[in-house]
Design an enzyme around this catalytic site. Structure first.
Site, PDB file in Angstrom:
ATOM      1  N   GLY A 171     -29.933 -72.266  30.054  1.00  0.00           N
ATOM      2  CA  GLY A 171     -29.188 -71.012  29.962  1.00  0.00           C
ATOM      3  C   GLY A 171     -27.717 -71.194  29.659  1.00  0.00           C
ATOM      4  O   GLY A 171     -26.961 -70.223  29.661  1.00  0.00           O
ATOM      5  N   GLU A 196     -31.824 -81.214  42.670  1.00  0.00           N
ATOM      6  CA  GLU A 196     -30.814 -81.286  41.621  1.00  0.00           C
ATOM      7  C   GLU A 196     -29.473 -81.675  42.219  1.00  0.00           C
ATOM      8  O   GLU A 196     -29.068 -81.105  43.238  1.00  0.00           O
ATOM      9  CB  GLU A 196     -30.701 -79.939  40.895  1.00  0.00           C
ATOM     10  CG  GLU A 196     -31.969 -79.547  40.150  1.00  0.00           C
ATOM     11  CD  GLU A 196     -31.818 -78.267  39.341  1.00  0.00           C
ATOM     12  OE1 GLU A 196     -30.701 -77.696  39.305  1.00  0.00           O
ATOM     13  OE2 GLU A 196     -32.815 -77.838  38.746  1.00  0.00           O
ATOM     14  N   ASP A 222     -36.309 -78.390  32.552  1.00  0.00           N
ATOM     15  CA  ASP A 222     -34.862 -78.177  32.651  1.00  0.00           C
ATOM     16  C   ASP A 222     -34.416 -78.029  34.101  1.00  0.00           C
ATOM     17  O   ASP A 222     -33.225 -78.060  34.386  1.00  0.00           O
ATOM     18  CB  ASP A 222     -34.472 -76.918  31.870  1.00  0.00           C
ATOM     19  CG  ASP A 222     -32.976 -76.676  31.860  1.00  0.00           C
ATOM     20  OD1 ASP A 222     -32.242 -77.575  31.405  1.00  0.00           O
ATOM     21  OD2 ASP A 222     -32.534 -75.602  32.326  1.00  0.00           O
ATOM     22  N   THR A 233     -38.241 -73.611  32.613  1.00  0.00           N
ATOM     23  CA  THR A 233     -36.820 -73.279  32.686  1.00  0.00           C
ATOM     24  C   THR A 233     -36.552 -72.363  33.883  1.00  0.00           C
ATOM     25  O   THR A 233     -35.460 -71.805  34.000  1.00  0.00           O
ATOM     26  CB  THR A 233     -36.352 -72.550  31.409  1.00  0.00           C
ATOM     27  OG1 THR A 233     -37.146 -71.361  31.231  1.00  0.00           O
ATOM     28  CG2 THR A 233     -36.503 -73.440  30.188  1.00  0.00           C
ATOM     29  N   ALA A 234     -37.548 -72.216  34.762  1.00  0.00           N
ATOM     30  CA  ALA A 234     -37.436 -71.266  35.870  1.00  0.00           C
ATOM     31  C   ALA A 234     -36.786 -71.923  37.083  1.00  0.00           C
ATOM     32  O   ALA A 234     -35.565 -71.903  37.239  1.00  0.00           O
ATOM     33  CB  ALA A 234     -38.810 -70.696  36.204  1.00  0.00           C
ATOM     34  N   HIS A 236     -30.624 -78.737  33.802  1.00  0.00           N
ATOM     35  CA  HIS A 236     -30.461 -77.310  34.126  1.00  0.00           C
ATOM     36  C   HIS A 236     -29.460 -76.651  33.176  1.00  0.00           C
ATOM     37  O   HIS A 236     -28.521 -75.969  33.593  1.00  0.00           O
ATOM     38  CB  HIS A 236     -30.015 -77.138  35.580  1.00  0.00           C
ATOM     39  CG  HIS A 236     -30.406 -75.801  36.157  1.00  0.00           C
ATOM     40  ND1 HIS A 236     -30.757 -75.631  37.469  1.00  0.00           N
ATOM     41  CD2 HIS A 236     -30.498 -74.566  35.596  1.00  0.00           C
ATOM     42  CE1 HIS A 236     -31.043 -74.353  37.700  1.00  0.00           C
ATOM     43  NE2 HIS A 236     -30.900 -73.699  36.569  1.00  0.00           N
ATOM     44  N   ILE A 259     -36.180 -62.513  30.150  1.00  0.00           N
ATOM     45  CA  ILE A 259     -36.217 -63.779  29.402  1.00  0.00           C
ATOM     46  C   ILE A 259     -37.580 -63.973  28.755  1.00  0.00           C
ATOM     47  O   ILE A 259     -37.676 -64.361  27.587  1.00  0.00           O
ATOM     48  CB  ILE A 259     -35.868 -64.958  30.323  1.00  0.00           C
ATOM     49  CG1 ILE A 259     -34.415 -64.847  30.792  1.00  0.00           C
ATOM     50  CG2 ILE A 259     -36.090 -66.288  29.603  1.00  0.00           C
ATOM     51  CD1 ILE A 259     -34.002 -65.899  31.798  1.00  0.00           C
TER      52      ILE A 259
END
Length: 307
Positions: A285, A263, A258, A232-233, A282, A152
Site C-alpha cells: 500500500g 514484523e 507482503d 496483502t491483508a 509490508h 481494495i
C-alpha cells in the site's frame, strides 16, 4: 492543540498539521515506547501507522487524546473498544491506498504466473535459459479468487477484469444481492469452490481470531495445483511454513507475501531458496501517490475532529 505522529507521514501533511497545532513528528518514535508514552500523555491527537500498538500502556497514557488517526486501513494494532471507553475517535485512511494494493496484487500475479523475470543475472552472464522459461502462463483467461470484497478487493477486480481475468469473490459480510457484484461482473462464490477453482487467490480479510491461520496446510492443499497465493491483508492469516512447503512441492505455483505474522520478519530459514516466491516488507500500500493521499486524508480528518 498538540499532535503526536509516531511513524512516517508525508511532509506536506505534516506541514498542514503544523499550521494548526503543535506537532511532535518523529518516525522513529514507534521504536521507543517510554518516549512515545511521554509525548502522548498530553496530546490531543495521535497519528500512527501499523507498527504503533495503541493498547495497554500507550492507550492508558492518552489522558487528553480525542483522536487517533491511522495512516492505513487495518485496525488490528488499535484497541478499538479501549478507545471507545476513553471517548477517542479512530479515523483510518479508508480507500486512500486501495489503488496501490490492487496494483501490487495484479503485478505480482503477472510476475508469478509468467515466471521469466528473474533471468537477468543468467542472461547477462551469457546463459540463455529460453527453454526453461518458455512455459510461463498468461493472466488472460485465468480466474482470480478474492477472499474479501471491500474497496481494495473491488478495485483489484476492476484491474483483473481489464486484463481478461474471470473474477469470483467470497465475503461473508456482504449480502449476495449487493449490486456491486453485478456492476463489476464478479461472481459470488462459496469458500471451498473459490479455493478449488481459482488460478490466483488474493486475500483481503481482517485478522480476527476466526481468521488466524485461516490459510493453513489444509486450505493450501485444496487449491488448484500450481495456483498462486497473494497476501496483502495481515500476516497471521497465512501459515508461512505451509506456504514454503507447498512452493517446494509444487502444489503452489507461486506466492507473494507482503505481510507476516511477526514484523519485521525475523530470519526465516523456511523461506530460503523457495521457488517463485516474492517477499516484500509490508509495502503493497506504499507508493509516492498513496503516501500523499493517506497522509492528506488523515491530517484533514484529525484537524476536523479537533475543531
Amino acid at each position: 492543540m498538540k499532535i503526536v505522529v509516531t511513524e512516517f507521514m508525508d511532509a506536506p501533511a505534516v506541514d498542514r498539521l503544523m499550521s494548526r497545532a503543535q506537532v511532535t513528528y518523529d518516525p522513529q518514535l514507534v521504536n521507543d515506547l517510554p518516549r512515545m508514552i511521554e509525548h502522548a500523555a498530553d496530546c490531543d491527537a495521535l497519528i500512527v501507522r501499523n507498527r504503533t500498538q495503541v493498547r495497554g500502556e500507550l492507550l492508558a497514557s492518552l489522558k487528553r487524546c480525542k483522536v487517533v488517526g491511522r495512516l492505513g486501513v487495518g485496525l488490528d494494532n488499535i484497541d478499538l473498544d479501549g478507545c471507545k471507553r476513553q471517548d477517542i475517535q479512530v479515523f483510518p485512511a479508508t480507500g486512500a491506498n486501495a489503488n496501490s494494493v490492487a496494483e501490487y496484487v495484479i503485478a505480482t500475479a503477472l510476475v508469478l504466473l509468467r515466471g521469466s523475470y528473474g533471468s537477468t543475472a543468467a542472461v547477462a552472464a551469457g546463459e540463455w535459459p529460453r527453454d526453461a522459461l518458455s512455459k510461463g502462463r498468461e493472466i488472460a483467461g485465468k480466474t482470480l479468487g478474492l477472499l474479501g470484497f471491500g474497496s481494495i478487493g473491488q478495485l483489484t477486480a476492476r484491474l483483473a477484469k481489464a486484463l481478461g481475468m474471470s473474477v469470483v469473490a467470497f465475503d461473508p459480510g456482504m449480502a449476495h444481492d449487493n449490486p456491486i457484484f453485478a456492476k463489476l461482473g464478479v461472481a459470488i462464490s462459496g469458500l471451498d469452490s473459490l479455493i478449488e477453482e481459482s488460478d490466483v487467490i488474493s486475500l483481503h480479510m481482517p485478522l480476527l481470531e476466526s481468521t488466524r491461520n485461516f490459510f493453513d496446510e489444509r486450505r493450501i492443499n485444496a487449491m488448484k495445483p500450481g495456483a498462486v497465493l497473494i497476501n496483502t491483508a495481515r500476516g497471521g492469516i497465512v501459515d508461512e511454513i505451509a506456504v514454503a512447503t507447498a512452493l517446494r512441492s509444487g502444489q503452489l505455483g507461486g506466492a507473494a507475501l507482503d505481510v507476516f505474522d511477526k514484523e519485521p520478519l525475523p530470519d526465516s530459514t523456511h523461506f530460503r531458496d523457495c521457488p517463485n516466491l516474492i517477499l516484500t516488507p509490508h509495502t503493497a500500500g506504499l507508493t509516492l501517490e498513496s503516501n500523499q493521499r493517506v497522509s492528506s486524508l488523515v491530517a484533514e480528518k484529525v484537524l476536523e475532529a479537533l475543531g
